[in-house]
Design a protein around this motif. Structure first.
Motif, short mmCIF file in Angstrom:
data_model
loop_
_atom_site.label_atom_id
_atom_site.label_comp_id
_atom_site.label_asym_id
_atom_site.label_seq_id
_atom_site.Cartn_x
_atom_site.Cartn_y
_atom_site.Cartn_z
N LEU A 54 88.88 -82.75 14.42
CA LEU A 54 89.05 -83.86 13.48
C LEU A 54 87.73 -84.19 12.81
O LEU A 54 87.69 -84.49 11.61
N HIS A 55 86.65 -84.14 13.56
CA HIS A 55 85.35 -84.44 12.95
C HIS A 55 84.97 -83.39 11.92
O HIS A 55 84.44 -83.72 10.85
N LEU A 56 85.23 -82.12 12.21
CA LEU A 56 84.96 -81.07 11.23
C LEU A 56 85.81 -81.28 9.99
O LEU A 56 85.33 -81.11 8.86
N PHE A 57 87.07 -81.69 10.17
CA PHE A 57 87.95 -81.96 9.03
C PHE A 57 87.40 -83.11 8.19
O PHE A 57 87.42 -83.06 6.96
N ALA A 58 86.88 -84.15 8.84
CA ALA A 58 86.30 -85.29 8.11
C ALA A 58 85.09 -84.84 7.30
O ALA A 58 84.92 -85.24 6.14
N THR A 59 84.24 -84.00 7.89
CA THR A 59 83.08 -83.50 7.17
C THR A 59 83.51 -82.68 5.97
O THR A 59 82.94 -82.79 4.87
N PHE A 60 84.53 -81.86 6.16
CA PHE A 60 85.05 -81.05 5.05
C PHE A 60 85.59 -81.93 3.93
O PHE A 60 85.36 -81.66 2.74
N MET A 61 86.30 -82.99 4.28
CA MET A 61 86.89 -83.86 3.27
C MET A 61 85.82 -84.61 2.49
O MET A 61 85.96 -84.85 1.28
N VAL A 62 84.74 -85.01 3.16
CA VAL A 62 83.64 -85.65 2.44
C VAL A 62 82.99 -84.65 1.47
O VAL A 62 82.70 -84.99 0.32
N ALA A 63 82.78 -83.42 1.94
CA ALA A 63 82.21 -82.39 1.07
C ALA A 63 83.13 -82.12 -0.11
O ALA A 63 82.67 -81.99 -1.27
N LEU A 64 84.43 -82.04 0.16
CA LEU A 64 85.38 -81.82 -0.93
C LEU A 64 85.38 -82.99 -1.89
O LEU A 64 85.46 -82.81 -3.12
N GLY A 65 85.28 -84.20 -1.35
CA GLY A 65 85.25 -85.38 -2.20
C GLY A 65 84.07 -85.39 -3.16
O GLY A 65 84.20 -85.81 -4.32
N THR A 66 82.91 -84.94 -2.70
CA THR A 66 81.75 -84.89 -3.59
C THR A 66 81.98 -83.92 -4.74
O THR A 66 81.57 -84.19 -5.88
N LEU A 67 82.63 -82.80 -4.47
CA LEU A 67 82.90 -81.82 -5.53
C LEU A 67 83.98 -82.34 -6.49
O LEU A 67 83.91 -82.10 -7.70
N ILE A 68 84.98 -83.04 -5.96
CA ILE A 68 86.01 -83.63 -6.83
C ILE A 68 85.38 -84.69 -7.72
O ILE A 68 85.70 -84.80 -8.91
N SER A 69 84.49 -85.49 -7.14
CA SER A 69 83.80 -86.51 -7.92
C SER A 69 83.02 -85.88 -9.08
O SER A 69 83.09 -86.34 -10.22
N ALA A 70 82.30 -84.81 -8.79
CA ALA A 70 81.55 -84.10 -9.83
C ALA A 70 82.48 -83.56 -10.90
O ALA A 70 82.15 -83.56 -12.09
N THR A 71 83.66 -83.11 -10.49
CA THR A 71 84.62 -82.56 -11.44
C THR A 71 85.03 -83.59 -12.47
O THR A 71 85.02 -83.33 -13.69
N ALA A 81 88.40 -89.12 -5.48
CA ALA A 81 87.17 -88.70 -4.81
C ALA A 81 86.54 -89.82 -4.01
O ALA A 81 86.25 -89.66 -2.82
N PHE A 82 86.31 -90.97 -4.64
CA PHE A 82 85.62 -92.04 -3.93
C PHE A 82 86.43 -92.54 -2.74
O PHE A 82 85.88 -92.76 -1.66
N PHE A 83 87.73 -92.72 -2.92
CA PHE A 83 88.57 -93.16 -1.81
C PHE A 83 88.60 -92.09 -0.71
O PHE A 83 88.63 -92.41 0.48
N LEU A 84 88.61 -90.82 -1.12
CA LEU A 84 88.61 -89.73 -0.14
C LEU A 84 87.32 -89.74 0.67
O LEU A 84 87.35 -89.66 1.91
N GLU A 85 86.20 -89.86 -0.02
CA GLU A 85 84.91 -89.90 0.68
C GLU A 85 84.82 -91.13 1.58
O GLU A 85 84.39 -91.03 2.74
#
Length: 470
Positions: free
Chosen positions: A126-143, A104-108
């Protein structure tokens, strides 16, 4: 360690985690909100979504920075104040936290720079994909974080070898009995807290006479999210409560202020009262007959264990747990009421005319965060006296520090936190108070602007320079 030192160690950890939990929760909610805003912008081409994206991106950057700083303190405290716990359970909690960093942290971190500074430097896809990956990273971190905490609440998949907890089944460790409910409950709480913050921002600007498409869109989207998330959170909370009854019955008894069962008598629901740990009864109780049975056994006269069925040294503090739970639930019901009011106003065509609704949305702005902290206190205080439920007592996990040392460091934490995070919070509120502004059109094509920036500079004009013409 004496009782005073143990209490101070618990207060210090509780104080720091109460500050920390706020920032990741907002990060989770805002990251997903930013992804939705950018996706809507690219799909519809409407500038209002782009302007809102730039507005909330600056607030996200400040909040993200405060979350990283407060999180570092939490990691160090495991070693300084809870060394015996770390020695006992480090073979399980250590890898779980390491997985959070690796996945998660490396992804974010990898996509955060593109998200904050790449809007004018890379292509929209690409920018939308980066925003999605940051959002996904926050959820993975919470997991991963919640997997670790949930294991402490409902430990599974381990054996004790040589005085240490050793994992024997990582799937059982991660997917422990309470994990799915805690993950769903906490994630939904983050979305609710963010929706309420967005609604409060919109209400603030509407009350001050700013009625433009961006402010209207904020209010509309926040009310839709509340209408979806608030009732769903209530359903998730009910399932979580049933899970707690099964795996942590003493905590559930404390939540309900339920001391003992009477033969053949249904359990009432204690609406308000004052649980007395010494006298083992509730003072000034207002009860709803059969309410406890209906809520927790889903039957008219079902019973569940009372606090007197547990040894006094194994009971959590019912006074604290009873009231923090009611604070959380009470605010949750107010959120549902606000969502219903917003839906009714939208149906009547008065969503952008009702000043009373805007004012209520403004006052309810902090309620999501307050409810989250109250729920966290219910969870953690209700687990006591166990640091690993049923396996290791909190008193056995704390480091051998004196009360004086802990009191001094706690005082320092209080001063530093209120100064540092107080200033950050004031700055974030100032950014919210400025309101969304039309974003300048990009100059040149992707890749033509290469000036490096510091992360916090995304909160300033460099992230989204406003223009007067839009």
């Amino acid at each position: 360690m004496d009782a005073d030192a143990l209490l101070l160690a618990r207060i210090q950890f509780g104080f720091t985690i109460s500050f920390h939990i706020i920032f990741p929760a907002i990060t989770i909610g805002l990251a997903s909100y930013l992804f939705v805003l950018e996706a809507c912008w690219l799909k519809t081409g409407k500038p209002v979504f782009r302007d809102l994206y730039a507005y909330w991106l600056r607030i996200f950057a400040v909040n993200f920075a405060m979350g990283v700083v407060s999180g570092l303190v939490m990691a160090y405290q495991f070693g300084t104040n809870w060394s015996y716990f770390s020695q006992f359970a480090g073979g399980i909690t250590g890898p779980l936290l390491a997985y959070e960093v690796l996945t998660a942290f490396f992804l974010e971190a990898g996509f955060l720079g593109v998200m904050l500074f790449g809007l004018k430097r890379v292509g929209p896809g690409l920018h939308l994909f980066a925003t999605f990956m940051v959002a996904l990273g926050t959820l993975i971190s919470a997991t991963w974080i919640l997997a670790s905490n949930s294991w402490m609440q409902t430990p599974a998949g381990f054996e004790i070898v040589g005085g240490r907890a050793v994992p024997v089944d990582w799937i059982a460790v991660i997917l422990n009995p309470s994990f799915p409910y805690r993950l769903a409950h906490m994630s939904m709480a983050a979305f609710l807290a963010t929706a309420l913050m967005v609604a409060a921002a919109a209400g603030w600007h509407l009350l001050r006479g700013r009625d433009d498409p961006a402010v209207r869109k904020m209010m509309s989207m926040a009310m839709w999210m509340l209408l979806f998330a608030a009732p769903l959170q209530l359903a998730i909370g009910d399932l979580h409560g049933l899970n707690t009854l099964r795996h942590q019955p003493a905590k559930l008894a404390a939540i309900e202020g339920h001391w003992e069962n009477e033969p053949g008598r249904a359990v009432p629901f204690t609406l308000v009262g004052w649980p007395d740990m010494r006298q083992e009864k509730n003072h000034f109780a207002v009860e709803i007959p059969h309410g406890g049975s209906l809520l927790l056994t889903h039957s008219w006269d079902g019973q569940f264990p009372g606090l007197k069925e547990f040894a006094p040294q194994d009971r959590p503090n019912a006074t604290v747990v009873f009231w923090t739970f009611r604070l959380m639930v009470g605010l949750g019901l107010l959120m549902i009421a606000l969502a219903a009011w917003g839906a009714w106003a939208r149906w009547r065509g008065r969503l952008f005319e009702s000043r009373a609704l805007w004012r209520c949305a403004l006052y309810m702005g902090p309620s999501g965060l307050v409810a989250m902290i109250a729920g966290w206190m219910t969870t953690e205080v209700g687990r006591q006296p166990w640091i690993v439920y049923g396996v290791m007592r909190t008193a056995d996990g704390v480091s051998p520090h004196g009360a004086g040392e802990l009191a001094l460091t706690l005082a320092l934490f209080v001063v530093v936190y209120f100064v540092l995070f107080g200033a950050g919070t004031v700055y974030m509120l100032q950014l919210i108070g400025r309101g969304p502004a039309p974003m300048a059109e990009p100059e040149g094509g992707p890749g033509e602007q290469r000036t490096p920036s510091r992360p916090l500079s995304a909160a300033g004009p460099a992230a989204a320079a406003p223009s007067e013409h839009g």
